[in-house]
Design a protein around this motif. Structure first.
Motif, PDB file in Angstrom:
ATOM      1  N   UNK A 309      12.186  29.806  52.466  1.00  0.00           N
ATOM      2  CA  UNK A 309      13.199  30.051  51.600  1.00  0.00           C
ATOM      3  C   UNK A 309      13.468  29.163  50.592  1.00  0.00           C
ATOM      4  N   UNK A 310      14.008  29.936  49.485  1.00  0.00           N
ATOM      5  CA  UNK A 310      14.317  29.427  47.881  1.00  0.00           C
ATOM      6  C   UNK A 310      16.100  28.863  48.243  1.00  0.00           C
ATOM      7  N   UNK A 311      15.101  27.412  46.903  1.00  0.00           N
ATOM      8  CA  UNK A 311      16.813  27.123  47.606  1.00  0.00           C
ATOM      9  C   UNK A 311      18.319  28.040  46.832  1.00  0.00           C
ATOM     10  N   UNK A 312      18.928  27.952  47.448  1.00  0.00           N
ATOM     11  CA  UNK A 312      20.331  28.184  46.627  1.00  0.00           C
ATOM     12  C   UNK A 312      21.189  28.006  45.759  1.00  0.00           C
ATOM     13  N   UNK A 313      21.010  26.669  45.268  1.00  0.00           N
ATOM     14  CA  UNK A 313      21.487  25.761  44.000  1.00  0.00           C
ATOM     15  C   UNK A 313      22.104  26.772  43.316  1.00  0.00           C
ATOM     16  N   UNK A 314      23.121  26.252  42.923  1.00  0.00           N
ATOM     17  CA  UNK A 314      24.531  27.320  41.775  1.00  0.00           C
ATOM     18  C   UNK A 314      24.549  26.332  40.776  1.00  0.00           C
ATOM     19  N   UNK A 315      23.692  26.341  39.471  1.00  0.00           N
ATOM     20  CA  UNK A 315      23.625  25.872  38.684  1.00  0.00           C
ATOM     21  C   UNK A 315      25.082  26.508  37.330  1.00  0.00           C
ATOM     22  N   UNK A 316      25.392  27.100  38.050  1.00  0.00           N
ATOM     23  CA  UNK A 316      26.990  28.228  37.372  1.00  0.00           C
ATOM     24  C   UNK A 316      27.948  28.802  38.465  1.00  0.00           C
ATOM     25  N   UNK A 317      28.458  28.503  38.084  1.00  0.00           N
ATOM     26  CA  UNK A 317      29.772  29.878  37.988  1.00  0.00           C
ATOM     27  C   UNK A 317      29.561  31.117  37.692  1.00  0.00           C
ATOM     28  N   UNK A 318      30.583  32.216  37.751  1.00  0.00           N
ATOM     29  CA  UNK A 318      29.712  33.777  37.410  1.00  0.00           C
ATOM     30  C   UNK A 318      30.685  34.554  37.692  1.00  0.00           C
ATOM     31  N   UNK A 319      30.927  34.890  36.986  1.00  0.00           N
ATOM     32  CA  UNK A 319      31.629  36.283  37.181  1.00  0.00           C
ATOM     33  C   UNK A 319      31.370  37.537  36.398  1.00  0.00           C
ATOM     34  N   UNK A 320      30.561  38.491  37.786  1.00  0.00           N
ATOM     35  CA  UNK A 320      29.131  39.557  37.899  1.00  0.00           C
ATOM     36  C   UNK A 320      30.693  40.829  37.959  1.00  0.00           C
ATOM     37  N   UNK A 321      30.752  41.492  36.619  1.00  0.00           N
ATOM     38  CA  UNK A 321      31.264  42.934  36.771  1.00  0.00           C
ATOM     39  C   UNK A 321      30.477  44.726  36.596  1.00  0.00           C
ATOM     40  N   UNK A 322      30.668  44.983  37.262  1.00  0.00           N
ATOM     41  CA  UNK A 322      29.598  46.194  37.256  1.00  0.00           C
ATOM     42  C   UNK A 322      30.262  47.149  36.303  1.00  0.00           C
ATOM     43  N   UNK A 323      28.874  47.951  36.058  1.00  0.00           N
ATOM     44  CA  UNK A 323      28.643  49.207  34.596  1.00  0.00           C
ATOM     45  C   UNK A 323      29.270  50.356  35.309  1.00  0.00           C
ATOM     46  N   UNK A 324      30.429  50.928  35.084  1.00  0.00           N
ATOM     47  CA  UNK A 324      29.816  52.499  36.150  1.00  0.00           C
ATOM     48  C   UNK A 324      30.443  53.029  35.178  1.00  0.00           C
ATOM     49  N   UNK A 325      29.393  54.427  35.397  1.00  0.00           N
ATOM     50  CA  UNK A 325      29.666  56.034  34.246  1.00  0.00           C
ATOM     51  C   UNK A 325      29.528  55.549  33.048  1.00  0.00           C
ATOM     52  N   UNK A 326      30.502  55.555  32.382  1.00  0.00           N
ATOM     53  CA  UNK A 326      30.528  55.329  30.575  1.00  0.00           C
ATOM     54  C   UNK A 326      30.873  53.907  30.413  1.00  0.00           C
ATOM     55  N   UNK A 327      30.550  53.442  30.746  1.00  0.00           N
ATOM     56  CA  UNK A 327      31.022  51.863  30.801  1.00  0.00           C
ATOM     57  C   UNK A 327      29.346  51.142  30.383  1.00  0.00           C
ATOM     58  N   UNK A 328      28.756  52.111  30.360  1.00  0.00           N
ATOM     59  CA  UNK A 328      27.286  51.170  29.556  1.00  0.00           C
ATOM     60  C   UNK A 328      26.848  51.201  28.227  1.00  0.00           C
TER      61      UNK A 328
END
Ligand code: ATP
Ligand code: MG
Length: 366
Positions: A309-328
């Motif tokens: 397995x690879x390192x799961x070191x997290x160099x950044x915090x994050x906010x992920x937002x899904x793009x649904x339908x027309x959001x794209x």
């Protein structure tokens, strides 16, 4: 005799993936970076994963001739869609290693088995009971008390196939929502959890038995579909540690080879309860592509291919937002923010609620 993988696959090997959605697409891209080729097996033509893979087969999951040929052409099989018929996995495992194996698949395909498994290894869940016909429902709801939720045991996703039973809900209607016109159906009734937050933990386990977990993340839903993942979850270290311990324990007890994403509730009493799990990368792990040394997709490919397995070191915090339908359609504006990483899945039709892509805003850690 079922087949297992006992040594790492060399670069140039072919990874067979059942399912052709965005998870398969991103897994195939990660596989390519490690020098592997992917072969997508999927009933739909023109799917997001085939577009970025060297080989593909368009056939139904019960097409044994196509499955036999597929098994001959790949070095390992995995899946990005766990609701393949159990007979498909059984057929393949006779011919080629399937990771995660059929036992994991069997548990994760059914909500009752998931919760039974958790309880058998002392992992807490909400209270639940099996309901197999309309007449039983009255009694089980009376025993359990309202509010509760009735769900199909199989094939549910994005909140489909479930109904909240509140103080005034008509049970006939509730049954109909979940089971349609059938008198008998396998369903599960769960007490409604008074949760403070929904979190998830993604764990990978290698053929050597090494485990790595990504930090617990916070999931916010809109209309029952994941809207945002906030990394890390805004919970105490103690709760975060407990969630990771649960994830590792589950992976070990399942003898997982591959990846398991586990959705959990943090209750108002600070308990951690497991809700459900998926034996593959998960929407709530997409942030790792831009914020960790090893993304969930690379980790998944490493685990199913017998690599370490690879390192799961997290160099950044994050906010992920899904793009649904027309959001794209907002792609241009998204790209104008330099901290935003845009990922699109190449789907042509932006139907309402359809996952078209996601955007991760990274916040480097000091
Ligand atoms: N027992 C429960 N108590 C409180 N809320 C619940 C319960 N079960 C489900 N929910 C709510 O409904 C959402 C969807 O439920 P669940 O994750 O079980 O189904 P799903 O259809 O497989 O969803 P998905 O595919 O989006 O993960 C949960 O994220 C949670 O917000
Ligand atoms: Mg869920």
């Amino acid at each position: 005799m079922s087949k297992t993988l006992t040594a790492p696959l060399a670069p140039g090997s072919v990874i067979g993936i059942l399912g052709g959605g965005q998870l398969g697409r991103m897994a195939a891209s990660a596989a390519a970076e490690l020098g592997y080729h992917c072969h997508i097996f999927c009933p739909e033509e023109n799917n997001p994963a085939s577009e970025v893979s060297k080989y593909y087969t368009t056939a139904d999951y019960d097409d044994e001739a196509a499955l036999a040929k597929f098994a001959e052409q790949v070095d390992v099989v995995t899946y990005e869609f766990e609701n393949v018929p159990a007979s498909t996995a059984a057929f393949l495992i006779e011919r080629i290693a399937v990771n995660p194996g059929p036992k994991v698949l069997h548990i994760c395909q059914n909500r009752l088995r998931e919760k039974d498994f958790c309880n058998s290894i002392k992992v807490p869940t909400t209270k639940y009971a099996e309901v197999t016909n309309r007449e039983n429902l009255d009694r089980v709801v009376r025993d359990m008390g309202r509010p509760c939720i009735l769900k199909t045991t199989e094939m549910g996703y994005d909140g489909k196939g479930q109904v909240l039973i509140g103080p005034d809900t008509d049970l006939k209607e509730a049954w109909k929502t979940v089971a349609g016109d059938r008198k008998k159906a396998e369903t599960i009734l769960e007490t409604l959890v008074d949760f403070r937050m929904e979190i998830s933990v993604i764990v990978a386990r290698s053929i050597q038995g090494a485990c790595q977990t990504y930090v617990p993340v916070e999931n916010r839903h809109k209309n029952h579909i994941l809207d945002q993942t906030i990394v890390p979850a805004r919970i105490s270290q103690k709760i975060s540690d407990r969630a990771e311990v649960i994830a590792r324990h589950m992976a070990e007890e399942m003898q997982l080879v591959g990846m398991l994403a586990i959705e959990m509730f943090v209750t108002t009493e600070d308990e951690v309860l497991v809700n459900e799990m998926a034996p593959r990368p998960h929407n709530s792990g997409h942030w790792s592509m831009d914020a960790c040394v090893t993304s969930q997709f690379e980790q998944f490919i490493r685990a199913v291919s017998g690599l370490s397995l690879g390192s799961v070191y997290r160099h950044s915090d994050a906010v992920m937002t899904n793009l649904l339908g027309d959001d794209v359609n907002g792609w241009e504006e998204i790209l104008s923010d330099p901290s935003a990483k845009l990922h699109l899945y190449g789907k042509s039709e932006a139907k309402p609620g359809r996952k078209m892509g996601h955007v991760t805003r990274v916040i480097p850690r000091k």
